[in-house]
Design a protein around this motif. Structure first.
Motif, PDB file in Angstrom:
ATOM      1  N   ASP A 151       0.832  -1.215   0.000  1.00  0.00           N
ATOM      2  CA  ASP A 151       0.000   0.000   0.000  1.00  0.00           C
ATOM      3  C   ASP A 151       0.861   1.258   0.000  1.00  0.00           C
ATOM      4  O   ASP A 151       0.514   2.267   0.621  1.00  0.00           O
ATOM      5  CB  ASP A 151      -0.939   0.032   1.213  1.00  0.00           C
ATOM      6  N   THR A 154       0.250   5.554   0.669  1.00  0.00           N
ATOM      7  CA  THR A 154      -0.894   5.898   1.527  1.00  0.00           C
ATOM      8  C   THR A 154      -0.490   6.201   2.959  1.00  0.00           C
ATOM      9  O   THR A 154      -1.293   6.694   3.737  1.00  0.00           O
ATOM     10  CB  THR A 154      -1.917   4.745   1.552  1.00  0.00           C
ATOM     11  N   SER A 175      -5.486   2.164  -5.024  1.00  0.00           N
ATOM     12  CA  SER A 175      -6.262   3.408  -5.129  1.00  0.00           C
ATOM     13  C   SER A 175      -5.639   4.376  -6.135  1.00  0.00           C
ATOM     14  O   SER A 175      -6.334   5.204  -6.726  1.00  0.00           O
ATOM     15  CB  SER A 175      -6.379   4.080  -3.763  1.00  0.00           C
ATOM     16  N   ARG A 178      -6.233   2.659  -9.907  1.00  0.00           N
ATOM     17  CA  ARG A 178      -7.611   2.599 -10.401  1.00  0.00           C
ATOM     18  C   ARG A 178      -7.907   3.668 -11.448  1.00  0.00           C
ATOM     19  O   ARG A 178      -8.516   3.396 -12.489  1.00  0.00           O
ATOM     20  CB  ARG A 178      -8.582   2.723  -9.222  1.00  0.00           C
ATOM     21  N   ASP A 186      -3.083  10.850 -10.058  1.00  0.00           N
ATOM     22  CA  ASP A 186      -2.771   9.443  -9.798  1.00  0.00           C
ATOM     23  C   ASP A 186      -1.658   8.952 -10.716  1.00  0.00           C
ATOM     24  O   ASP A 186      -0.780   8.185 -10.296  1.00  0.00           O
ATOM     25  CB  ASP A 186      -4.018   8.574  -9.987  1.00  0.00           C
TER      26      ASP A 186
END
Length: 411
Positions: A151, A154, A175, A178, A186
């Motif tokens: 992850d 984050t 996330s 996506r 992103d």
């Protein structure tokens, strides 16, 4: 859950990590499932938090670690695995005073060489107590295994800490993956994480890859490994064993050799105009992609290595200027051309002068002029790539010289 552990109701599923270079399995992540006698297969999102609160997560995690090590060792003995298996580590496990001994015991009992085990630890866990984390990681690394930060992006980790962590891999959080093809922020985050990993000598894995556009964008920016439903969903060991035995690519379309066409993308919400433009620009060495909306165009840009983008002054209710600025941010290598009339030219003159738009084509266009403009744009793109390549090469040589002089000075 204690009864479930005693009665063998837990099961490990496995999801491959795929090398973005050749499409082969380069890793495997073990994911726990609960085969409840009444409820059926229960996903971890429904019970892991409860297991952590109740304290049962430590024995469940230890069981999962042992099972994953045994499974990878059996694949190695069958000649199907030359890759590490990844096991997620909870906070409770990591804080256990004998955790490194538990890991060593799992390796010894299974016969698995430590180099074929990766422990995945979330970034938020890492940053809870970085100094303590470094000490524990050093004990684990002494066993010879690999460490992955899950992850990533984050948990607000400090780069000063990251360079001190004895880790081998960064996993980009799903996330960010996506909306990678539609959200420039992103896309920037993913590119930055890949660059950080490359500069620190770490491999980078993108999780949650579900579309060809996401996979294409990540491959083009040299993300090392891909993982997600597009390639393979988590499956029981028996099904994964069949895949490994067959040694076939999980999504061959991504790795098929593409014809050496130069790609141009035309964006126009007028279907008839779009067809006419595509026919006029198609040639033996150029392939034309067409999009009737900006959303479709962004998907194509993520999927393919587009050299030139040609957009109308207005595409639906979005101005071509705004759209091309978005492309400039996410795809700086793509050459941007706008089409419009004299009134439009006055509106975009500032962008032209700043170089935000490479050229402007007045309508009504004629075919020879249009083809010539496209060829010039391709030539400009080739020049930009050549200069960028020379810059990287010269920078590498410069760094080597600096290292040589530094080492000489230290002697």
């Amino acid at each position: 859950m204690r009864r479930a552990l005693e009665q063998g109701q837990f099961e490990l599923y496995y999801q491959p990590k795929i090398s973005s270079g050749n499409g082969r399995v380069s890793g495997m992540e073990a994911l726990i499932r609960w085969n409840h006698p009444q409820r059926g297969l229960v996903p971890p999102i429904e019970f892991i938090a409860i297991a952590e609160e109740s304290g049962i997560i430590a024995p469940i995690g230890e069981w999962a670690l042992q099972q994953a090590c045994r499974q990878n060792q059996s694949w190695i003995e069958a000649g199907w695995s030359d890759f590490p298996i990844s096991v997620n580590v909870s906070i409770a496990q990591f804080k256990h005073k004998d955790f490194s001994k538990i890991v060593a015991a799992a390796l010894a009992q299974s016969g698995l060489n430590a180099q074929f085990l990766t422990l995945e630890i979330t970034e938020s866990l890492v940053m809870e107590n970085p100094e303590l984390f470094i000490l524990e990681l050093e004990r684990l690394k002494a066993l010879g295994l690999r460490i992955s930060i899950d992850d990533f992006g984050t948990g607000y980790s400090s780069l000063s800490y990251l360079k001190r962590f004895p880790v081998d891999e960064l996993k980009i959080d799903r996330s960010f993956v996506r909306d990678i093809s539609t959200n420039p922020a992103d896309a920037d985050i993913c590119r930055t994480i890949i660059m950080i990993g490359r500069n620190l000598g770490l491999s980078v894995v993108a999780e949650g890859v579900e579309t060809e556009a996401q996979a294409g964008y990540l491959r083009r920016h040299r993300c090392d490994e891909l993982q997600g439903y597009l390639l393979c969903r988590p499956e029981p060991a028996s099904q994964i064993s069949v895949r490994l035995a067959e040694q076939t690519l999980l999504y061959p379309a991504l790795w098929q050799k593409r014809t050496a066409f130069r790609l141009a993308l035309i964006v126009d919400d007028d279907a008839l105009s779009l067809q006419a433009l595509a026919r006029a620009l198609q040639s033996d060495d150029c392939r034309i992609l067409s999009a009737t909306s900006t959303a479709m165009a962004l998907e194509m840009l993520a999927t393919y290595d587009v050299a030139v983008v040609v957009a109308r002054r207005w595409v639906g209710e979005i101005s071509g200027t705004e759209f091309l600025q978005k492309i400039r941010k996410s795809y700086p290598g793509a050459v941007r051309i706008m089409m419009g009339d004299h009134a439009d030219l006055e509106d975009v003159s500032t962008e032209l002068n700043r170089g935000e738009i490479y050229s402007f084509i007045l309508q009504p266009w004629d075919e020879p002029h249009l083809r010539a403009a496209l060829q010039k744009a391709f030539a400009y793109r080739d020049l930009k790539k050549s200069l960028a390549s020379d810059f990287v090469q010269n920078s590498g040589q410069h760094n080597e010289r600096l290292t040589h002089h530094s080492e000489k000075a230290s002697r």
